[in-house]
Design a protein around this motif. Sequence first.
Motif, PDB file in Angstrom:
ATOM      1  N   LEU A  14      14.670 -20.087  23.187  1.00  0.00           N
ATOM      2  CA  LEU A  14      14.999 -18.701  22.902  1.00  0.00           C
ATOM      3  C   LEU A  14      13.743 -17.847  22.770  1.00  0.00           C
ATOM      4  CD1 LEU A  14      17.947 -19.072  20.373  1.00  0.00           C
ATOM      5  CD2 LEU A  14      18.052 -18.288  22.744  1.00  0.00           C
ATOM      6  N   LEU A  15      12.736 -18.367  22.136  1.00  0.00           N
ATOM      7  CA  LEU A  15      11.485 -17.639  21.977  1.00  0.00           C
ATOM      8  C   LEU A  15      10.849 -17.370  23.332  1.00  0.00           C
ATOM      9  CD1 LEU A  15       9.300 -16.523  20.077  1.00  0.00           C
ATOM     10  CD2 LEU A  15       8.278 -18.790  20.090  1.00  0.00           C
ATOM     11  N   ALA A  16      10.848 -18.348  24.218  1.00  0.00           N
ATOM     12  CA  ALA A  16      10.244 -18.176  25.535  1.00  0.00           C
ATOM     13  C   ALA A  16      11.038 -17.212  26.397  1.00  0.00           C
ATOM     14  CB  ALA A  16      10.127 -19.533  26.228  1.00  0.00           C
ATOM     15  N   ALA A  17      12.347 -17.121  26.186  1.00  0.00           N
ATOM     16  CA  ALA A  17      13.174 -16.260  27.015  1.00  0.00           C
ATOM     17  C   ALA A  17      13.258 -14.835  26.500  1.00  0.00           C
ATOM     18  CB  ALA A  17      14.583 -16.849  27.104  1.00  0.00           C
ATOM     19  N   SER A  18      12.774 -14.576  25.307  1.00  0.00           N
ATOM     20  CA  SER A  18      12.874 -13.246  24.727  1.00  0.00           C
ATOM     21  C   SER A  18      12.048 -12.245  25.515  1.00  0.00           C
ATOM     22  CB  SER A  18      12.389 -13.282  23.271  1.00  0.00           C
ATOM     23  OG  SER A  18      12.358 -11.978  22.754  1.00  0.00           O
ATOM     24  N   PRO A  19      12.641 -11.134  26.020  1.00  0.00           N
ATOM     25  CA  PRO A  19      11.907 -10.177  26.838  1.00  0.00           C
ATOM     26  C   PRO A  19      10.836  -9.427  26.071  1.00  0.00           C
ATOM     27  CG  PRO A  19      14.116  -9.368  26.393  1.00  0.00           C
ATOM     28  CD  PRO A  19      14.032 -10.772  25.866  1.00  0.00           C
ATOM     29  N   ALA A  20      10.973  -9.297  24.768  1.00  0.00           N
ATOM     30  CA  ALA A  20       9.976  -8.552  23.994  1.00  0.00           C
ATOM     31  C   ALA A  20       8.729  -9.384  23.729  1.00  0.00           C
ATOM     32  CB  ALA A  20      10.587  -8.105  22.667  1.00  0.00           C
ATOM     33  N   LEU A  21       8.832 -10.675  23.861  1.00  0.00           N
ATOM     34  CA  LEU A  21       7.711 -11.556  23.576  1.00  0.00           C
ATOM     35  C   LEU A  21       7.113 -12.073  24.871  1.00  0.00           C
ATOM     36  CD1 LEU A  21       9.334 -13.592  20.701  1.00  0.00           C
ATOM     37  CD2 LEU A  21       7.739 -11.704  20.489  1.00  0.00           C
ATOM     38  N   GLY A  22       5.872 -12.457  24.830  1.00  0.00           N
ATOM     39  CA  GLY A  22       5.258 -13.089  25.973  1.00  0.00           C
ATOM     40  C   GLY A  22       4.623 -12.139  26.963  1.00  0.00           C
ATOM     41  N   ALA A  23       4.856 -10.848  26.827  1.00  0.00           N
ATOM     42  CA  ALA A  23       4.207  -9.902  27.738  1.00  0.00           C
ATOM     43  C   ALA A  23       2.783  -9.676  27.257  1.00  0.00           C
ATOM     44  CB  ALA A  23       4.977  -8.591  27.783  1.00  0.00           C
ATOM     45  N   GLY A  24       1.890  -9.538  28.205  1.00  0.00           N
ATOM     46  CA  GLY A  24       0.485  -9.344  27.879  1.00  0.00           C
ATOM     47  C   GLY A  24       0.192  -7.930  27.442  1.00  0.00           C
ATOM     48  N   PRO A  25      -0.998  -7.454  27.780  1.00  0.00           N
ATOM     49  CA  PRO A  25      -1.419  -6.129  27.347  1.00  0.00           C
ATOM     50  C   PRO A  25      -0.432  -5.042  27.768  1.00  0.00           C
ATOM     51  CG  PRO A  25      -3.223  -7.318  28.387  1.00  0.00           C
ATOM     52  CD  PRO A  25      -1.988  -8.135  28.581  1.00  0.00           C
ATOM     53  N   ALA A  26      -0.348  -4.004  26.944  1.00  0.00           N
ATOM     54  CA  ALA A  26       0.568  -2.902  27.203  1.00  0.00           C
ATOM     55  C   ALA A  26      -0.072  -1.872  28.125  1.00  0.00           C
ATOM     56  CB  ALA A  26       0.981  -2.252  25.891  1.00  0.00           C
ATOM     57  N   LEU A  27       0.692  -1.434  29.116  1.00  0.00           N
ATOM     58  CA  LEU A  27       0.297  -0.350  30.004  1.00  0.00           C
ATOM     59  C   LEU A  27       1.285   0.783  29.771  1.00  0.00           C
ATOM     60  CD1 LEU A  27      -0.164  -2.411  33.287  1.00  0.00           C
ATOM     61  CD2 LEU A  27      -1.898  -1.820  31.595  1.00  0.00           C
ATOM     62  N   ARG A  28       0.787   2.017  29.804  1.00  0.00           N
ATOM     63  CA  ARG A  28       1.660   3.166  29.596  1.00  0.00           C
ATOM     64  C   ARG A  28       1.492   4.148  30.745  1.00  0.00           C
ATOM     65  NH1 ARG A  28       0.285   6.345  25.339  1.00  0.00           N
ATOM     66  NH2 ARG A  28      -1.822   5.555  25.412  1.00  0.00           N
TER      67      ARG A  28
END
Length: 112
Positions: A14-28
């Motif tokens: 579940l932790l690995a599949a969470s879309p909010a987690l695991g993404a690297g640096p934020a781009l805006r």
Amino acid sequence: MKKAVPFLVTGVLLLAASPALGAGPALRGSVGPSDTIRLVTKPKKGGLHRLTIRDLADDHNFHLRGPGVNVATSVGATGTKTFRVRLQPGKTYRFVCDPHADEMRGSFTVPR
């Protein structure tokens, strides 16, 4: 003890599949409210990034394309949308407003 192992494995999945987690640096980035489109923060390296776009005009959109990436907000809608994108080092990515691609466009190259 046997029940703890399946629970732990499920928790890890579940932790690995969470879309909010695991993404690297934020781009805006943003598009609108006038005829403007921009990437506010640019990547400093390749890999997985969280891309957040503020779409401030219903007659524009933000469309990012490049190797392995093709994401866009909708023309006719406004709001904030977040994507997960994997950027490749040394590759160039282009962003446009689809209805106004001749005037509203930009690009960036991911550092090696």
